[in-house]
Motif scaffolding. Structure first.
Motif, short mmCIF file in Angstrom:
data_model
loop_
_atom_site.label_atom_id
_atom_site.label_comp_id
_atom_site.label_asym_id
_atom_site.label_seq_id
_atom_site.Cartn_x
_atom_site.Cartn_y
_atom_site.Cartn_z
N TYR A 67 0.85 -1.19 0.00
CA TYR A 67 0.00 0.00 0.00
C TYR A 67 0.89 1.24 0.00
CZ TYR A 67 -3.75 -3.25 1.13
OH TYR A 67 -4.64 -4.27 1.09
N SER A 68 0.60 2.19 -0.88
CA SER A 68 1.39 3.41 -0.98
C SER A 68 0.45 4.59 -1.17
CB SER A 68 2.35 3.30 -2.17
OG SER A 68 3.00 4.53 -2.38
N ASN A 69 0.36 5.44 -0.16
CA ASN A 69 -0.59 6.56 -0.19
C ASN A 69 -1.97 6.04 -0.53
OD1 ASN A 69 1.54 8.28 0.42
ND2 ASN A 69 2.06 8.53 -1.73
N ASP A 70 -2.58 6.50 -1.62
CA ASP A 70 -3.92 6.05 -1.95
C ASP A 70 -3.90 4.97 -3.02
OD1 ASP A 70 -2.95 7.74 -3.88
OD2 ASP A 70 -4.87 8.70 -4.29
N LYS A 71 -2.73 4.41 -3.29
CA LYS A 71 -2.62 3.41 -4.34
C LYS A 71 -2.25 2.05 -3.78
CE LYS A 71 -1.63 6.43 -8.22
NZ LYS A 71 -2.10 7.60 -7.46
N ILE A 72 -2.55 1.03 -4.57
CA ILE A 72 -2.17 -0.34 -4.24
C ILE A 72 -1.17 -0.78 -5.30
CG2 ILE A 72 -2.97 -2.71 -3.93
CD1 ILE A 72 -5.84 -1.40 -3.51
N LEU A 73 0.01 -1.21 -4.85
CA LEU A 73 1.03 -1.72 -5.77
C LEU A 73 1.02 -3.24 -5.71
CD1 LEU A 73 4.03 0.65 -4.84
CD2 LEU A 73 2.15 1.06 -6.43
N LEU A 74 0.96 -3.87 -6.87
CA LEU A 74 1.01 -5.32 -6.97
C LEU A 74 2.36 -5.66 -7.58
CD1 LEU A 74 -2.63 -5.87 -8.24
CD2 LEU A 74 -1.78 -5.97 -5.88
N VAL A 75 3.27 -6.15 -6.74
CA VAL A 75 4.70 -6.20 -7.07
C VAL A 75 5.17 -7.64 -7.24
CG1 VAL A 75 7.00 -5.51 -6.26
CG2 VAL A 75 5.02 -4.06 -5.74
N PRO A 76 5.92 -7.93 -8.32
CA PRO A 76 6.50 -9.26 -8.49
C PRO A 76 7.78 -9.40 -7.68
CG PRO A 76 7.15 -7.87 -10.31
CD PRO A 76 6.25 -7.02 -9.43
N GLU A 77 8.21 -10.65 -7.42
CA GLU A 77 9.53 -10.87 -6.82
C GLU A 77 10.60 -10.57 -7.86
OE1 GLU A 77 10.64 -12.68 -3.59
OE2 GLU A 77 8.80 -11.58 -3.14
N ASP A 78 10.38 -11.07 -9.08
CA ASP A 78 11.33 -10.88 -10.18
C ASP A 78 11.06 -9.51 -10.80
OD1 ASP A 78 12.56 -10.75 -12.69
OD2 ASP A 78 12.31 -12.90 -13.06
N LYS A 79 12.04 -8.60 -10.65
CA LYS A 79 11.81 -7.21 -11.06
C LYS A 79 11.69 -7.05 -12.58
CE LYS A 79 11.74 -6.03 -6.84
NZ LYS A 79 10.75 -6.91 -6.25
N GLY A 80 11.91 -8.12 -13.34
CA GLY A 80 11.71 -8.05 -14.78
C GLY A 80 10.24 -8.07 -15.18
N TYR A 81 9.37 -8.38 -14.23
CA TYR A 81 7.94 -8.45 -14.50
C TYR A 81 7.24 -7.15 -14.13
CZ TYR A 81 8.12 -13.40 -15.61
OH TYR A 81 8.38 -14.60 -16.21
N GLN A 82 6.06 -6.99 -14.67
CA GLN A 82 5.30 -5.74 -14.51
C GLN A 82 4.80 -5.55 -13.08
OE1 GLN A 82 2.04 -5.39 -17.27
NE2 GLN A 82 1.20 -3.60 -16.27
N ILE A 83 4.90 -4.31 -12.60
CA ILE A 83 4.23 -3.89 -11.36
C ILE A 83 2.89 -3.28 -11.76
CG2 ILE A 83 4.27 -2.26 -9.43
CD1 ILE A 83 7.34 -2.49 -9.49
N TYR A 84 1.82 -3.76 -11.16
CA TYR A 84 0.49 -3.20 -11.43
C TYR A 84 0.18 -2.18 -10.35
CZ TYR A 84 -0.02 -7.07 -14.66
OH TYR A 84 0.17 -7.96 -15.70
N ILE A 85 -0.27 -1.01 -10.75
CA ILE A 85 -0.64 0.05 -9.81
C ILE A 85 -2.13 0.30 -9.96
CG2 ILE A 85 -0.27 2.44 -9.10
CD1 ILE A 85 2.56 2.19 -10.34
N ILE A 86 -2.88 0.08 -8.89
CA ILE A 86 -4.34 0.21 -8.95
C ILE A 86 -4.80 1.09 -7.80
CG2 ILE A 86 -4.70 -1.98 -10.16
CD1 ILE A 86 -5.37 -3.26 -7.46
N LYS A 87 -6.02 1.57 -7.90
CA LYS A 87 -6.61 2.35 -6.81
C LYS A 87 -7.44 1.47 -5.87
CE LYS A 87 -6.89 7.20 -8.21
NZ LYS A 87 -5.52 7.18 -8.75
N ASN A 88 -8.05 0.43 -6.43
CA ASN A 88 -8.78 -0.52 -5.60
C ASN A 88 -8.81 -1.88 -6.29
OD1 ASN A 88 -11.22 -0.68 -7.33
ND2 ASN A 88 -11.42 1.47 -6.74
N PHE A 89 -9.17 -2.90 -5.52
CA PHE A 89 -9.11 -4.26 -6.04
C PHE A 89 -10.20 -4.56 -7.07
CE2 PHE A 89 -6.73 -4.77 -2.03
CZ PHE A 89 -5.55 -5.27 -2.55
#
Length: 105
Positions: A67-89
């Motif tokens: 959780y970061s401020n008003d956003k939700i970060l969906l983060v992979p272990e492998d940094k070569g993959y995409q991070i999804y940034i969403i406001k809600n699920f």
């Protein structure tokens, strides 16, 4: 057998499928059998690993929640993959929370 995305089997409330990518390695290795519980979104905590279908794809994806401020970060272990940034699920096609996984050795 047919090719394509991971088949998802629902057994009662638990869902399981084989992980098709290395996005969560080394924590969860590729081809692990993932067990997912369709947990209510409001019960999800930071660092939980969730499964969802991104961008209308049929391949289930795993990411760790931050959780970061008003956003939700969906983060992979492998940094070569995409991070999804969403406001809600509701923005993602959420499947559930990863509760365990099994690796065949």
């Amino acid at each position: 057998s047919s090719g394509g995305g991971s088949k998802i089997n629902s057994q009662g409330d638990m869902v399981n499928f084989f992980l098709g990518d290395t996005s969560m390695s080394p924590t969860i290795p590729v081809h692990s059998l993932i067990y997912i519980l369709p947990t209510k979104m409001e019960l999800l905590k930071e660092r939980d690993i969730i499964a969802f279908y991104p961008n209308n794809r049929k391949q289930a994806t795993l990411r760790k929640i931050f959780y970061s401020n008003d956003k939700i970060l969906l983060v992979p272990e492998d940094k070569g993959y995409q991070i999804y940034i969403i406001k809600n699920f509701e923005e993602i096609d959420y499947i559930g929370k990863v509760v365990s996984y099994k690796v065949d050795v």
